[in-house]
Design an enzyme around this catalytic site. Sequence first.
Site, PDB file in Angstrom:
ATOM      1  N   ASP A   2      42.554  42.324  34.895  1.00  0.00           N
ATOM      2  CA  ASP A   2      43.447  41.213  34.614  1.00  0.00           C
ATOM      3  C   ASP A   2      42.746  39.887  34.879  1.00  0.00           C
ATOM      4  O   ASP A   2      42.772  38.960  34.078  1.00  0.00           O
ATOM      5  CB  ASP A   2      44.669  41.363  35.508  1.00  0.00           C
ATOM      6  CG  ASP A   2      45.816  40.530  35.021  1.00  0.00           C
ATOM      7  OD1 ASP A   2      45.755  40.070  33.881  1.00  0.00           O
ATOM      8  OD2 ASP A   2      46.765  40.339  35.791  1.00  0.00           O
ATOM      9  N   ASP A  15      53.254  43.143  34.492  1.00  0.00           N
ATOM     10  CA  ASP A  15      53.359  42.861  35.914  1.00  0.00           C
ATOM     11  C   ASP A  15      54.504  43.640  36.515  1.00  0.00           C
ATOM     12  O   ASP A  15      54.367  44.238  37.577  1.00  0.00           O
ATOM     13  CB  ASP A  15      53.552  41.370  36.120  1.00  0.00           C
ATOM     14  CG  ASP A  15      52.418  40.595  35.495  1.00  0.00           C
ATOM     15  OD1 ASP A  15      51.300  41.111  35.510  1.00  0.00           O
ATOM     16  OD2 ASP A  15      52.654  39.498  34.979  1.00  0.00           O
TER      17      ASP A  15
END
Lengths: 246, 445
Positions: B194, B366
Amino acid sequence: MTVAAGIGYVLLALGPSLSLFVAVISKKPFLILTLLSSTLVWLISLIVLSGVWRAFLPLETTAWWPYGILILTSVVFQEGIRVVFWRVYKRLEDMLDAFADRVAKPRLFLTDKMQIALAGGLGHGLAHAVFFCISLLTPAFGPATYYVEKCSQIPFFLVSAIIALAFVTIHTFSMVIAFNGYAEKNRLDQLFVPIVHLVAGMMTLINLATGGCIVGIPLLYFMAMLTLLYCGQMVWKRLTENQSRH
Amino acid sequence: MDGGSILESIGVEIIGVMSPVSICMLLVVLLVSSLSSPSSITSSSIRTAANLVYLETPSDSTTQKLQGALLNALVFVLIITAVTFLLVLLYYYKFTNFLKNYMRFSAFFVLGTMGGSIFLALIQHFSIPIDSITCFILLFNFTIVGVLSVFSNGVPILLRQGYMVALGIIVAAWFTSLPEWTTWVLLVALALYDLVAVLAPGGPLKILVELASSREDELPALVYEARPTVSRNREGSSLGLLVGGVSESSSVELQVVARENDTVGDSEHRVIQIGEDGISREGETSPTVNNGRERRSSSTESSEYSVDVSGDRNRQHNSHVGSEIAVDEERAPLVEMLGYREGTERGGSETSGVIATRGIKLGLGDFVFYSVLVGRAAMYDLMTVYACYLAIISGLGCTLILLAVCRHALPALPISIILGVVFYFLTRLLMEPFVVGTSTNLMMF
C-alpha cells in the site's frame, strides 16, 4: 457463566459508563476522540507495565508485599501518565481556542473543559474495565462458572465486575478532579487523585486474604463514593463561582 | 448547554469514518467468534491466491511456516500488482463502462456466493428454520439490491453505506479462514505494498488516482462514503482544526475473479470472472464555485489489493464435484483529499481557512484488512481484539490527521496495520499473562 449472566456482569461493570457515554460523550465527536485516545494511553501504560513485570510473573510467593510493590509502581506510573496526558491536553486546548477564534465561535466553556476531562477519565476507566474484567469475561461463556479460592462466596466474574465498577468510577471522576487541580494549581486536588488511586489499589490487596473480599470491596466502594462526592462538590463550586462572575 | 461549542463540530468526519469501520470490525469479530469455535477444524483446507504456494499445517516447523508465509505473501502481492496495472491500463484507455460492469458483476458474486455461504453457515450454526426456496429468494433480493445500491446514484446513501460495510464484512470473513502465519505476513506485506503503490512515483494507485483527478472523473473503485446522511450545516469543517478543510476520500476497488478448476476429480470447470469496480464517488463533480475560492487540494491515496480466494466449496457441499473457486479480488482503497468549497451550500462569508468538505471516503480495502486483523485476533482471545481495535482506530486517526497535515496522498493501511500487529503481539506476549495473573488474584489498580 451463561450468556445472560455475562451480559449482566458487563452491564454491572459498564452500565454507568454506558449511560454517561450516551448522555454526554456520544453527541460530541471530539469527546469520542478524546475517549478513544485516553483509552489507548491507558492501554499503552498497561503494556509498558506488564513488559516491566513480565519477568517476575507469576509471583510464586504467598506474601503480599510483592503485589504491594507491583501496585505501587503501577499507580505511580499511571499517575505520571496522567500528568503527561494533562500537558498534551493543555496544548490541545490552546489549539482549540485558536481554532475557535478563527471560525468565530466561542472559546471553550468551563463545562466543555470539564467534559473533556470527563471523557478522558472515562477512557481510562473504560480501559480498566475492559482489560481487567470484560476480557476475562468474554471467553468464559459456557455452562460453568469460576470461583477464586480466596473469595469463595461470590463467582469470580461477579467480583471482578463489582471491583471494575468501583475503579471505573474512581478513574472517571479523578480525571476531572486532576484536570481541575492542574488548571487551578490547587495542590490539594493534585494530591487527592494519586492518593485515592493508590489507596484504592492497595485495598485490593485485602482480597489476597481468605474471605478478604467481604471487607475489601466495601472499602473500595467507600473510596469510589469519596471520589464521586469530592468531584461533585468541586464541580459545583467551580460552576457557581463561574456563574457569579458573569 | 453549550450549543455553540466547537466541540460538536470538531471531528465529525473522523467519527463518520471510524464508526462504520468499528461496526464492520465488530460484526466480523462476532461472526468469527460465533462461527469459528465449532467449525475451526473444517475450514482449514481452503486454498486461495493468498496461499497458492504453501499450505500451512500446524505440524510444520516455524521456519517452514515463515518461509511459506513469506512466499505466499510475495505471490499474492505480485498478483495484486499485476491486476492493478491491468486495471490502470483499462482505465487509461477509458474502458470505464467495462470496469463498471465488471465491478457490478463482482459485487453480485461477492454478495451472492461468498455472502451466501456465510449465511448458510450462520443458518446451520444457529439452526434457523428456513426452507431453501425462501432462503434463495431472500439472498437473491439481498444481492440485487446490493448491486443496485453500490453503483447507481439514486439509492439512499445509508443503504449504500450499509452495503459497503456488508461487502467488507463478507470479504473479511473469508480472509479469516487463511492460516495464521500467512495472515500476519500477508497483512504486513499488504501494508508495505500500500505504501509503495500510493507513494512511490509510478505506483499503480498513484497513477490511477492522478488519472482520475486529471479527468475529473470518478475513480473506478468501491469506496465507502462518509458523507453526512442528513444534511447538516457544516460550518467549520471538523478537520479544519488541523487541516483547514480537507476531505479525504478513499476508494476501493474490488475485483473478484472466480475460477473453478477441478482438483479433486470431476470434470466440471467453470471460469467465472468477477471484476468489480465500484465508484461511489458521486458527489465529486467539479465544484461549482467559480471564483478563486475553489480550492482543490486533492491528494489521493489509493491502495489496491487483490486476493484470490479459492475455496473448494464443492468439497463442502457435494462431494463428487471437485471444484475450486478462486476469487480474485482486488481492491483499491483510495484516500483522496479534495477540499473545496461547496459554493451552493454556503454563503460566501467563510473565513479563509475553512473549506467545506464533502466527507471522507474510505476504501473498502481498508475496511476489509482492518477487519481481517481484528478477526484473526478474535481467534486467539478477546483481549487482543480490544487492543487491536484501539490500535487500528488510532492508526486510522493518525492517518487522517497526517493526511490533513500533508495534503498529500497517503496510504491508509500501513500505520493501522503495523500498530495493530505490534499491539497484537505485545498483548499476547506481555499483557495477557500480567493481566490474568493480577486479576485472578483480584488485584486491580
